[in-house]
Every structure is written in structure tokens, then in C-alpha cells.
Design a protein around this motif. Structure first.
Motif: not given
Lengths: 565, 565
Positions: A127-151
Motif C-alpha cells: 500500500g505504501s508503494l501504491t500511495a507513492g504512485a498515486y501521489h506522484l500522478l496527482q502531482a504530475h500527470a495530466d487530467d486524462a491520466t488522472k481520471d483513468k488511473y487515480l480512482p
């Protein structure tokens, strides 16, 4: 022995020591700050730790992860526990509500993380690595990527991994070789091999989203030529459904000293499809924004395992009968012996001060991420930058030491696997190594966090602390603390003034300096806790000043000798 | 990485630092003192370590001992290695020539032990326990018993075990319950259960001679009611041939953190036949005469594993390329980084000083066992009594620390099993626990070795050291050393004068005091080595005074705080 979540001590920090409700008043995201809710969350996290995580901790260690032809099977019970973890919402506590997160403060989350690490470090890492990944995407990914992967990452239905290290590139990421070839459709084909990838493959989530560092064909040499890519295990269709298997595969898993139920994978990419995050050559910049959170998380591994070891050692010391003691008829429980008391108090004092520093640092991170006041943000970023390497390295160095002491309390029974005390030591050991070795943390502290800003971050912190200390009641310890902080400041300025360009000298003293600073901060935190707390806190504070702070004198002398001061 | 036996450094201690030939001149047993022979023995021991022991160290750890219905099978290759060990005469180096021993000095044997522990701690333990058993019988058994058992134990054809601990009686042997019923033929029938018995059962020797602590029916309570019995696995006929199986059986073996190729047995006795050694209620007295040798041996486990870890870390640091360094084109070997140098020098300085203390202590033991001059014997006994707990506890605490540093040098590669660095940590950890926990060593030091003789042993030692130091060339370090020893003396006398009856205070400071004394002695030994040695020794000495001795300042302050000084 069942883990007892130290909820009272945790709420004491949130309410009495740091008064976070007051501190977060100006932050809209935390407008619904609710101590009772937070206490309830901690209670629930404690139950989850005790009922779900702890029961599969030792069996997970005995069984370990199994590898067969690219497939990694986690130990018995892990899949079910992971399901319960996702359903309980434990993955999403601090994530962005826009994508299904709960938007809770990091200063609260650190305490939950501590409990999970305490009861099952291997499990907690996924879970710690998952959180690392989604925090990184929250900060740096574009909206389409966020919508696709973040939830799905935030819920934990999908997990994440961070693919950085290569066989020849560990602490020195600048020399990594994995290649990314641009494709006509805007995607990339990645080829290369990564090692030591925590959670790179496992059987608990429907998909794994890998964040991979690689080089574009035209990339400049060194760290400035590294880009970041999202490489899913299974491709994700536009409707969010899972598509075909991507060409990133687990080649083997490591056999390790500990965290045996955490899969540590070799990940091979052979023209795997990836998507660039935040444009070419931005890879290390992206990683750096995430590092504070990840490093603090790993620090909490040290605190959690230290607390677990302490609780078991304390119980055992009350039950185990050996030797005589005044006022005890027959054989006395070993807690009656002064040397055992010293060991237990040492464990407790280090662990509780570490927990306080974690909440303190968590609050700075919260301000950095959630404040809308630029001055508050800037200061919070500085403080988080300064304190993060201290927390990561000192929590984990001391966590290992504390687990070793806990094992010692058990005597021979601490060395056999049956009691679980030796597992804590083995599990704690990795935290000094991964997520940047503690040597790297120390260089980061002295180089980037002290010398690079000419001690300005430290000055800012000391100014705050001194204002706070002014309000403490007078005591011998208060005078000692003032002296200790002056010593820290003087020594730091001497490094800044005389050794700014002497990287060798900085390296020679870096680890001792980090410990020296941490012991000084713990002294402040102990006095602060004693001011806010009951007699038991005062006793612990006195023990800390009497027996543990003196370690800092030796470190200071060692540093001064090295610098010729 | 192949182990390189540090024979030159060892001979430097025997010849240049301690000049043992001169020192042993008055001892008839060592009349044939021969430096060249000793160097040849060390060379051979090095070859045995490298060629026989090291190759089965990691496989032994992976495979471990197997238990099946009372039978313990050692890992692949152990039986053959043991055969070579017996044939090479490695079991008998210091044993009495009257029974087939080689009568060599302990001051030499400690160096052989160090090598064997370095390359295969698990293997080395079987022989260490056998030596413990035959030294005990040499000192306390009657002639018939000696004639019957000693030659085969000394050759190693039979092995030995020491059956002390019971489930409820570890550090506190006084409460043990195993019973011994006298029989009409003068033998005894023993019943009870022992735990944590190293080498209690295995498949490498034809017979195992257990030395068992038990109580006679009329025994007084507590430690004064303990007797010692010889309990063979197989009865031995009068002609020395092996007779019927005795009723002492292995009930199970422990699954442990490390030393996995060393069998750690539960030993059950159900009317097992035993023979009393040295009469009723003399058990603990007999054990105490043996303890110095056994405790020093376990200390050497710390030195040996520290040396092994150092050699591997040093090699790795020269080969592993990460980061930049001045004057290096491209990526630099990590040894060029100051923090890595600090780690390596720390490992080396602690290990070499420990080795020196081991030889020093070995020489006192030699005088105690072999001198015919009562004054020499008395003094040597005092010095061995004083230094043994320091050596056992400090060598092993520091051995664990040094192995942990060596693992850190390897980064992530230190945490995976493949490289073997984590095995050293796991194997080293037990040495802080068994043969009297290091907490017990510290209490022994402060209670029996300082307070009980009002500091007389320490005074005797300091007097010698000061005479020696007088002859050292003047230097800043010499002044520091004089100051350090004065501080040790002052503090010790304050404990004697003011806290002789305050056992709680003694307990609170015991471990810190032991480390404080050890660091002070290491300072002396480093200066002594620098006086006798080359530039490299001087550099190490300077590093020790600059960076490691300051640890003693913190400990002193901590002790003074506890005592209110």
C-alpha cells in the motif's frame, strides 16, 4: 502477544502537544477537523492492525512470497487481508477527494501507518508503494491520466510500484540504462531491467501500475536525462476496463533477510508500452516531489516495529521470572532488574519521541500540500525538506536498535523464531537501506538541507522552537535544551562557513551530524511532551535527558574532531 | 569473496605488540615457544578456514539442521568438514598433552578461533562446546574419568555439550529443576529437560559427552544446590568402546534467526545414567572455572564475523561504482565516498583493537593456567576475571554493529541473502545473548570484578598500563589516553565508594560502564599498536581517537547523570 494500538498517546500528540486543530484553522481542506473522528479512525486502524494484519505477520514471514514463471503468490491470508484493506478504505486516507480519496491530514495518517508497519511491515509496503504512485500522478500527470488511473489506485483495487533501481544503478540513479522509444501514437516502448522493485508483481490486485524511470533516445547523460513513465501491467481500455497484458514481467524475486511476505522483484521490460508523465527529462524532478512522503513512510516502519517490539518486551519482562529483587518473594519478574528497566525505558523514549517528530513533520507536509498561503507553504516546504532525511534515517537506525534491544530482553527466546522478536529485527533492517540509504539521507541533510541554504532552514526551525521553549516552565532540562540547540546551531554554522565546498568533510561527518541533530530535536520534543503531559511523560523526559541525550555529546565531539574545531 | 586470514596482523600482535616469547619465558609449558611454528599454524588455520569452512557456510545456513525422531542431521558437507577438523588436530590445540593435546598458548588459539568463527560460526560452535567440556573435565574430574573421556574429546572423535539452561531457568540457573538420584553403584539417574543446548545432538561424532547441571535429592535451594554430571549419549565400556544408548535424547531443535547449521537442542533425560564431577553441590563452582574460556570464545565470534564482514565490504566498496569523486573519470568506486570510508574504518578499528584485546586476555589466561609462580597466577587470574566480561560483551556488541555496517556498505545487495552479508548479522546476533547475556556480563563486571574487590583488579591493570604508556612517544593521543584512564579510574572508585550496596544503581549503569571501559582499553591498545607498527596502524589509531573514542564521553556523561555525579 496482541498489539495494543497506542491511541491515547497518539491523540495526546494531535491534541495536547501539537494542537493541530488550532494549527490547521486557516486551511480550507481541513475545515472539518474533528478530533473525535480522528480518534475513531485510530481506534479502527488499531482493530484492523490487531485483527487482520498481526495474525498473518509471522506466518507470512515463514511462508514468504513464491515465484513461478512470472507469477508471484503472496502468503496465505494476504489476499483476503488486502481485500479487507481496500474495503476498509485504508488506502485512500490522505488522497485527493476529487478521485475518491478521504483528504485526511498526513499528521493523522502517519499514526495509521505506524500501526500497520508495527503489525505487518511486509503487507504495509504494498500500500505504501501504491500511495507513492498515486501521489506522484496527482502531482504530475495530466487530467486524462488522472481520471483513468487515480480512482482505482486510490481505492487500492489496483496497486502501484516504483521502478527506479537497476543492477548497476542504486544510490546513483543518473547512470540508469532502461530505454524508452517514442511511438507514433504518443506512447513509448520501454526496454530494460529493474531490480529491487517492491510489489512489482503479486496476486492481490487486479492491475499493477508501474512508474518507471527510463531514458529517451536523445536524453542527456546523467540525472538530467531521466524521464518518468507509467507502465501498466495490464493495459487499460478507454472505458476503464482491463485490456491485454503489457510486456513488463517479473523475472524473479529476491530471497531476503526479512520482509519476506513483501515481493521484491526483478522487472523486465521488453518493448513494454508506457506513457510519459510530465514531459521529457522530468523524471527525477517528479520523483523528488514524492520523496518526502515515501521517506517519512519508511521512517514509520522504524517507529512501528520499535513500538511492537517494546510492547512485547514490556509484557515479557513482567512475566518472565529470573533472579531476586528487593521486596519480591521468590523469583522476581525481570522488569524488577535495573538493566532491564534501562532497556525498556530506552525503547520507549526513542519510540515516543520519534512518533512526536512524525506528527510534527506530518503537519508541515499538510501545510505544504493544503495551505493556500504562499508564505505558509514556503516555510512548510523548507521544514519538511529539512526534517524528512532526519526522520527517515534516525527513525530507522533507532528502530533497528530498539528492535535489537527488545530481542535482548527476551534472552535466548528472542533469538528463536517462535516468539517473533527476531523477525522485527530482520524486518526493521531494510528500512535503513531502501528509499535512499541512511548514508544518502545524511548527505541530503548536510548538503541540500543545511549547506545549500546556508543554514536558513535550520534557523527558521530553531526560531520557532525557541519561541515555544520560552513558554516552557523553568527546569534543569530546559537549560540543557537551550544549550543543546545553541550547540547544534553553532556547529551547523561552522560547517556552512568553513566546509561548504569540502564535500569530503561533509561526507565524513554526515551520519554523526544527522544523529546529533535528531537527538537534539528529540530533547525538544520530550520537553514539549512533558509540558503537555502527565507524570509519566515527565519521568520519560527525565530519563531521556539523563541517559540518552548524552549520546549527542559524543557525536558532537566526534564531528568537532573531524573538522578540527 | 574468499576470506583472507589476517596472519600478518595476528603475528604483529604476538611478536611486536605483546612480545609473547619474552612474556612466557618463565613458563616451562611454553619453553618451546616458536614464532615460526605459530605463524605456520595460523597459515594452516587460514587455509582450513578458506578451503573447508567457508565453502559450506552459506549452504549450511540455507539448509540448516534437520530433526527427525531424536536424530539431528547437519547440513551437507558438515560431516566431512568435521572429519577434516579432527584429523587436522584443530580440536586439541590448547589441550593437555598428557591426554593428546598440543599444549599451545590460548593467546595463539584465540586467533585460530577467530578465523573459524569468521568463516563458519555454526561449525565452530560444536568444537567450542567440546573444548568447554574437556577443559572442565581436565580441571575437575578424577583421573579415571579423565583417562576414559579426555583423549576422545580432545581429539574431537567425541564431542561435548553443556546442559545448563531449562525453560524457566536461563540467566538464573539457581532455580533449575533437573534431578539426579544416587544409585547403589555410585552413578546417578538424571531426569529433566534442558533447552538451548548447542550441539546437544548431531551426526558428526561417534559419541556426545553431555555435562549436565542437576540437583541431588538433598540439595539446598538455589545456586548452592547444583551439581555437575557427566552424561554420555552412549555409555562407554571400560575398554573405551562404545556401549548402549543412554536415556538422554533430543526432543526437538530450535528454529532460529541465525547459526542455523548449529543444532540448538531440547535435551530430555528420563533416568539417564550420569556420573558426578567433583562431588555434590560443586556444579556452579566447576562451571565458573570454565566460563572465562567459553566467554572469550564467544567474544571471538564477534571479532571473526566482524573481520569477515569487513573484508567483504572493503572488496565490494572497491568494485561497486556509484556517484562521482574527484580525480575519477566516470563513475567512482564507492570507497571514494567519505561516508563509506568512515564505515570501513570504523569496522577495521573496532575489529583490530578487539583482536589485540583477545590476545592480551589470552596471555593472562595462559599465565593463569600454565605459570608455576603463585604471584603471577594470582595476578593473571584477576586480570582474566576483569577482562573476560568486557571481551565477551563488547566484542559481540561491536561485532553485531560491525556486521550491520558491513551490510550497509552493500546497500540493497546487503539485504538479500545471495551475498551473505545478512547472514553475518544474523549469526553475530546470538553472541550477545548466549554464554551469559551481555547484560549479565556487565553485572558481572561491575559487581564481581569491580565492586567486590573494591577496584583492586582495575588498579592492578591500570598500573601495568601506565608503566607501558610511560614508554610511548609523546603525542596528543597519549595525553588523551592518560586523561581517559584517569576518568575510568575516578568513575570506578566513585562507584566503589558510593554505590557498593546500591545494586539498582549498579544495574542501571552496568552496560554503559562496560562499554566505557572497553572503549578506554581500545584506546590504550590502539596507541600500543601504533607504537609498535607501521604508518597504517598510526592512521587507524588517529581515526580511533578522533571518531570512535568520543563515544566514551557520552557514556561517561550518561553514567555520571545516573549516579548524580
Amino acid at each position: 502477544m496482541q498489539y495494543q494500538a497506542p491511541v491515547d498517546d497518539m491523540m495526546f500528540l494531535i491534541k495536547d502537544v501539537f494542537n493541530l486543530e488550532q494549527r490547521f484553522k486557516g486551511i480550507a481542506d481541513f475545515a472539518d477537523f474533528d478530533s473525535e473522528l480522528y480518534a475513531a479512525i485510530l481506534e479502527e486502524a488499531g482493530k484492523f492492525s490487531t485483527n487482520v494484519l498481526q495474525p498473518i505477520n509471522r506466518s507470512g514471514d515463514e511462508e514468504g512470497c513464491q515465484y513461478d514463471d512470472g507469477v508471484v503468490t503472496t502468503p496465505k491470508g494476504f489476499k483476503e487481508a488486502y481485500q479487507a484493506y481496500v474495503e476498509g478504505g485504508w488506502q485512500s486516507l490522505t488522497a485527493n477527494p476529487q478521485y475518491g480519496g478521504q483528504g485526511l491530514p498526513k499528521a493523522l495518517h502517519v499514526l495509521v501507518e505506524e500501526m500497520f508497519y508495527a503489525t505487518n511491515t511486509s503487507f504495509c509496503l504494498y500500500g505504501s508503494l501504491t500511495a507513492g504512485a498515486y501521489h506522484l500522478l496527482q502531482a504530475h500527470a495530466d487530467d486524462a491520466t488522472k481520471d483513468k488511473y487515480l480512482p482505482k489506485l486510490i481505492s487500492g483495487e489496483w496497486s502501484g510500484s516504483m521502478c527506479l533501481t537497476e543492477a548497476h544503478a542504486g544510490s546513483d540513479l543518473g547512470i540508469l540504462k532502461t530505454k524508452a522509444e517514442p511511438q507514433e501514437d504518443g506512447s513509448y516502448k520501454l526496454s530494460g531491467s529493474k531490480i529491487f522493485i517492491t510489489g512489482g508483481e503479486h496476486d492481490m490486485a487486479d492491475n499493477i501500475i508501474h512508474l518507471v524511470l527510463a531514458r529517451l533516445p536523445d536524453a542527456p547523460a546523467g540525472p538530467k536525462g531521466i524521464s518518468l513513465f507509467l507502465v501498466p501491467k495490464f493495459m487499460v481500455n478507454d472505458d476503464g476496463s482491463i485490456g491485454e497484458r503489457n510486456a513488463i514481467r517479473c523475472g524473479s524475486i529476491e530471497h531476503k533477510m526479512g520482509i519476506k511476505a513483501s515481493s521484491t522483484c526483478v522487472m523486465n521490460m521488453d518493448n513494454a508500452t508506457g506513457f510519459i508523465i510530465d514531459g521529457p527529462h522530468q523524471g527525477l524532478r517528479c520523483m523528488f516531489t514524492m520523496m518526502n512522503l515515501e521517506r517519512l513512510s519508511i521512517g514509520l516502519q522504524g517507529i512501528g516495529l520499535g513500538e511492537m517490539s517494546y510492547q512485547q518486551a514490556f509484557d515479557y519482562a513482567n512475566e518472565r521470572l529470573q533472579g531476586r529483587a528487593e521486596g519480591v518473594e521468590g523469583t522476581a519478574p525481570i522488569i524488577r532488574h535495573g538493566d532491564v528497566q534501562r532497556m525498556l525505558k530506552t525503547m520507549q523514549c526513542y519510540t515516543q519521541a520519534g512518533r512526536a517528530l512524525a506528527v510534527w513533520l506530518g503537519a508541515w507536509l499538510d501545510e505544504a500540500f493544503h495551505s493556500t498561503d504562499d508564505a505558509v507553504i514556503a516555510k512548510a516546504q523548507n521544514m519538511a525538506a529539512l526534517l524528512t532525511p532526519v526522520a527517515k534515517a534516525f527513525f530507522t537506525d533507532i528502530g533497528y536498535e530498539v528492535c535489537t534491544i527488545g530481542q535482548q530482553v527476551f534472552g535466548g527466546h528472542g533469538y528463536v523464531r517462535e516468539w517473533g522478536m527476531e523477525q522485527h529485527v530482520r524486518d526493521a533492517r531494510i528500512a535503513q537501506i531502501y528509499e535512499g540509504t541512511n548514508g544518502i539521507q545524511a548527505l541530503d541533510l548536510i548538503g541540500r538541507k543545511i549547506v545549500a541554504n546556508k543554514g536558513a532552514f535550520l534557523s527558521e526551525l530553531l526560531t520557532d522552537m525557541r519561541v515555544d521553549i520560552e513558554g516552557f516552565s523553568d527546569s534543569a532540562q530546559k537549560s540543557l535544551l537551550i544549550e543543546q540547540l545553541n550547540g547544534l546551531e553553532d556547529l551547523s554554522y561552522k560547517v556552512v562557513e568553513n566546509f561548504s565546498d569540502d564535500h569530503d568533510k561533509q561526507q565524513y561527518i554526515a551520519c554523526d551530524y544527522l544523529h546529533f541533530m535528531a537527538l537534539s530535536l528529540y530533547a525538544y520534543l520530550w520537553l514539549k511532551m512533558a509540558e503537555a503531559g502527565q507524570d509519566s511523560k515527565r519521568e520519560s523526559m527525565e530519563f531521556y535527558f539523563k541517559r540518552l541525550l548524552p549520546r549527542a555529546y559524543g557525536l558532537k565531539k566526534s564531528i568537532e574532531n573531524e573538522l578540527g574545531l
